[in-house]
Design an enzyme around this catalytic site. Structure first.
Site, mmCIF file in Angstrom:
data_model
loop_
_atom_site.group_PDB
_atom_site.id
_atom_site.type_symbol
_atom_site.label_atom_id
_atom_site.label_comp_id
_atom_site.label_asym_id
_atom_site.label_seq_id
_atom_site.Cartn_x
_atom_site.Cartn_y
_atom_site.Cartn_z
ATOM 1 N N TYR A 21 0.820 -1.211 0.000
ATOM 2 C CA TYR A 21 0.000 0.000 0.000
ATOM 3 C C TYR A 21 0.856 1.264 0.000
ATOM 4 O O TYR A 21 0.692 2.129 0.857
ATOM 5 C CB TYR A 21 -0.950 -0.005 1.212
ATOM 6 C CG TYR A 21 -1.642 -1.323 1.407
ATOM 7 C CD1 TYR A 21 -2.654 -1.723 0.530
ATOM 8 C CD2 TYR A 21 -1.261 -2.190 2.418
ATOM 9 C CE1 TYR A 21 -3.268 -2.948 0.684
ATOM 10 C CE2 TYR A 21 -1.881 -3.420 2.570
ATOM 11 C CZ TYR A 21 -2.879 -3.787 1.706
ATOM 12 O OH TYR A 21 -3.483 -4.996 1.858
ATOM 13 N N TYR A 149 -12.095 -7.696 6.139
ATOM 14 C CA TYR A 149 -10.942 -7.680 5.244
ATOM 15 C C TYR A 149 -10.660 -9.117 4.822
ATOM 16 O O TYR A 149 -10.526 -9.999 5.673
ATOM 17 C CB TYR A 149 -9.691 -7.086 5.913
ATOM 18 C CG TYR A 149 -8.493 -7.189 4.987
ATOM 19 C CD1 TYR A 149 -8.325 -6.280 3.939
ATOM 20 C CD2 TYR A 149 -7.574 -8.226 5.119
ATOM 21 C CE1 TYR A 149 -7.266 -6.401 3.053
ATOM 22 C CE2 TYR A 149 -6.506 -8.358 4.236
ATOM 23 C CZ TYR A 149 -6.356 -7.442 3.207
ATOM 24 O OH TYR A 149 -5.319 -7.572 2.328
ATOM 25 N N ASP A 248 -13.322 -17.045 7.152
ATOM 26 C CA ASP A 248 -11.953 -16.657 6.832
ATOM 27 C C ASP A 248 -11.177 -16.591 8.153
ATOM 28 O O ASP A 248 -11.286 -15.619 8.894
ATOM 29 C CB ASP A 248 -11.985 -15.306 6.117
ATOM 30 C CG ASP A 248 -10.588 -14.783 5.800
ATOM 31 O OD1 ASP A 248 -9.608 -15.334 6.323
ATOM 32 O OD2 ASP A 248 -10.499 -13.806 5.038
ATOM 33 N N LYS A 277 -1.576 -17.168 6.880
ATOM 34 C CA LYS A 277 -0.736 -16.393 7.804
ATOM 35 C C LYS A 277 0.122 -17.255 8.746
ATOM 36 O O LYS A 277 1.234 -17.619 8.377
ATOM 37 C CB LYS A 277 -1.588 -15.380 8.550
ATOM 38 C CG LYS A 277 -1.983 -14.209 7.632
ATOM 39 C CD LYS A 277 -2.385 -12.960 8.391
ATOM 40 C CE LYS A 277 -2.347 -11.744 7.491
ATOM 41 N NZ LYS A 277 -3.642 -11.311 6.974
HETATM 42 C C1 LIG Z 1 -4.164 -11.265 5.597
HETATM 43 C C2 LIG Z 1 -5.540 -11.707 5.360
HETATM 44 C C3 LIG Z 1 -5.964 -12.152 4.088
HETATM 45 C C4 LIG Z 1 -5.065 -12.106 2.875
HETATM 46 O O1 LIG Z 1 -3.964 -12.952 3.000
HETATM 47 P P1 LIG Z 1 -2.658 -12.709 2.081
HETATM 48 O O2 LIG Z 1 -1.791 -13.879 2.390
HETATM 49 O O3 LIG Z 1 -2.091 -11.391 2.505
HETATM 50 O O4 LIG Z 1 -3.129 -12.694 0.676
HETATM 51 C C5 LIG Z 1 -7.266 -12.590 3.963
HETATM 52 N N1 LIG Z 1 -8.113 -12.608 5.013
HETATM 53 C C6 LIG Z 1 -7.742 -12.210 6.241
HETATM 54 C C7 LIG Z 1 -8.711 -12.286 7.369
HETATM 55 C C8 LIG Z 1 -6.451 -11.725 6.455
HETATM 56 O O5 LIG Z 1 -6.112 -11.289 7.675
#
Ligand SMILES: *Cc1c(COP(=O)(O)O)cnc(C)c1O
Length: 427
Positions: A21, A149, A248, A277
């Site tokens: 960003y 997000y 997610d 992550k």
């Molecule tokens: C970081 C994140 C993503 C995206 O993951 P990347 O490996 O950066 O593409 C998607 N959803 C959530 C909840 C996240 O924290």
């Protein structure tokens, strides 16, 4: 490193290398890292600082962990990568089995993706293909909540918060999704939210393929914590209208919020779940999408008969091996007590900040601490103030926050809190 080499690297970085960003014409200040060990980052100017960010939720066991280093070395000595089309290997199969074992019961099938955002794309594709497979091809939209997000690729962007995300810029090209209000943190506010959510789902059910949310903690969309009862409502609504519930857990997974997966706080099982992550302990990019047999069968009945996705580096053996070692450590080191201990340290260390001027809210969940300001943070000033007390933080918008590595000592946590206080004072 000589001062000249140092300056040369930073100058080239500023001119030619994008950071997350950022702008190439007005680049942000970056600092050169020359090493990392345990909870510490070593900066080129000689400072050794405590990492309050776990490299964005990932490095849960700290840097240069001998067991993780060794897993990588051992796999590299065998083979680093082979294509996953028509071939398989022990690290991927073992990791898949491990993920099936530790995630909520019923999630029995695993798709390996190369980043969190890609895993969200795959999850969305699963939802759409599933609906086609069960004879409802008109169901192509997703229901989600404000404040979310889910990543930076186009499908993922479309379900991010429509105001804080990038919707305005990409409105013409993003799929148009359905947004419910942000789920509330106070149980008192759940009934009002629930009736709105139910009404919205009912009104759009004919065109909806699924619901996608971050369970309990919304991360990069604003670090908002909400009542787990809202997830039970979402589960019910999804069942009632034939929607897939996609959770997610990319940020929340692997213990961060106090349960191994945040879904457990609500006692629900999603139809599809994304993890990423912390999956590799911060070593390599890897994510996974898990789904139920019903979803797997449904999407296989769509016209293509297959899940239409297959990245080049799918199931990368180095990443899978380090993920396995990471999950071993998670278990053997007792993540539950570490997360609880760090949570206690964050609560007591951050509570006094409530009284500071400019502080709108202080909240914690699991091993996450958040200080919300009533104004946008001056990121450069706040970052420097934290570095002055040997702490690495990366505030955004009006939030100064931390998710320390699980190996942080009480002393490290207290230092991070001092860093947050310093950042808040100038930010
Ligand atoms: C970081 C994140 C993503 C995206 O993951 P990347 O490996 O950066 O593409 C998607 N959803 C959530 C909840 C996240 O924290």
């Amino acid at each position: 490193m000589s001062a000249e080499a140092h300056d040369d690297l930073l100058a080239y970085d500023r001119e030619h290398v994008w950071h997350p960003y950022t702008s190439m014409t007005d680049p942000v200040l970056t600092r050169l890292v020359t090493g990392a060990d345990g909870v510490h980052l070593l900066l080129a100017d000689g400072r050794e600082v405590v990492d309050g960010m776990s490299s964005w939720w990932s490095a849960i066991h700290g840097y240069r962990h001998p067991a993780l280093d060794e897993a990588l070395r051992a796999q590299a000595a065998d083979f680093a990568h082979v294509m996953f089309g028509g071939l398989t290997h022990e690290p991927a199969v073992r990791l898949a089995r491990r993920l099936v074992d530790i995630t909520p019961a019923g999630l029995d099938h695993v798709f390996f993706a190369d980043s969190g955002s890609v895993s969200v794309e795959v999850a969305l594709k699963m939802a759409l293909q599933h609906q086609r497979g069960v004879g409802r091809p008109e169901r192509t939209r997703m229901l989600t909540v404000r404040g979310g997000y889910h990543g930076d690729t186009f499908g993922a962007m479309s379900v991010c918060d429509p105001v804080g995300g990038m919707h305005s810029m990409f409105a013409d090209v993003l799929p148009q999704q359905v947004f419910a209000d942000r789920p509330p943190s106070s149980p008192d506010d759940v009934p009002a939210w629930e009736s709105g959510f139910r009404e919205l789902a009912k009104r759009h059910a004919h065109e909806l393929a699924g619901v996608i949310v971050e369970p309990v903690l919304q991360g990069a969309g604003g670090m908002h914590v909400y009542d787990a009862a809202c997830l039970r409502v979402m589960r019910e609504v999804a069942d009632q209208h034939g929607l897939l519930l996609v959770l997610d857990e990319i940020a929340t997974g692997f213990g961060r919020t106090g349960t191994l997966f945040a879904a457990e706080a609500a006692g629900i099982t999603p139809d599809v779940m994304c993890v990423g992550k912390a999956l590799t302990g911060g070593y390599l990019t890897l994510a996974a999408v898990l789904c139920t047999s019903e979803v797997a069968r449904g999407l296989s009945a769509s016209e293509s008969g297959v899940l239409m996705h297959g990245p080049t580096y799918m199931g990368n053996p180095l990443a899978c091996s380090v993920a396995l070692a990471n999950l071993d450590l998670l278990e053997s080191l007792g993540w539950e007590s570490s997360v609880a201990r760090i949570g206690t340290g964050l609560r007591s260390g951050l509570a006094p900040l409530r009284r500071l001027s400019g502080v709108a809210d202080v909240r914690t969940i699991g091993a996450v601490g958040v200080v919300e300001l009533d104004h946008a943070v001056d990121v450069d000033k706040a970052t420097e103030a934290a570095l002055d007390v040997d702490v690495w933080l990366r505030p955004f918008r009006n939030l100064v926050y931390t998710m320390p590595p699980y190996v942080s000592t009480d002393e490290d946590v207290a230092r991070i809190c001092a860093g947050i206080e310093a950042a808040v004072a100038v930010g």
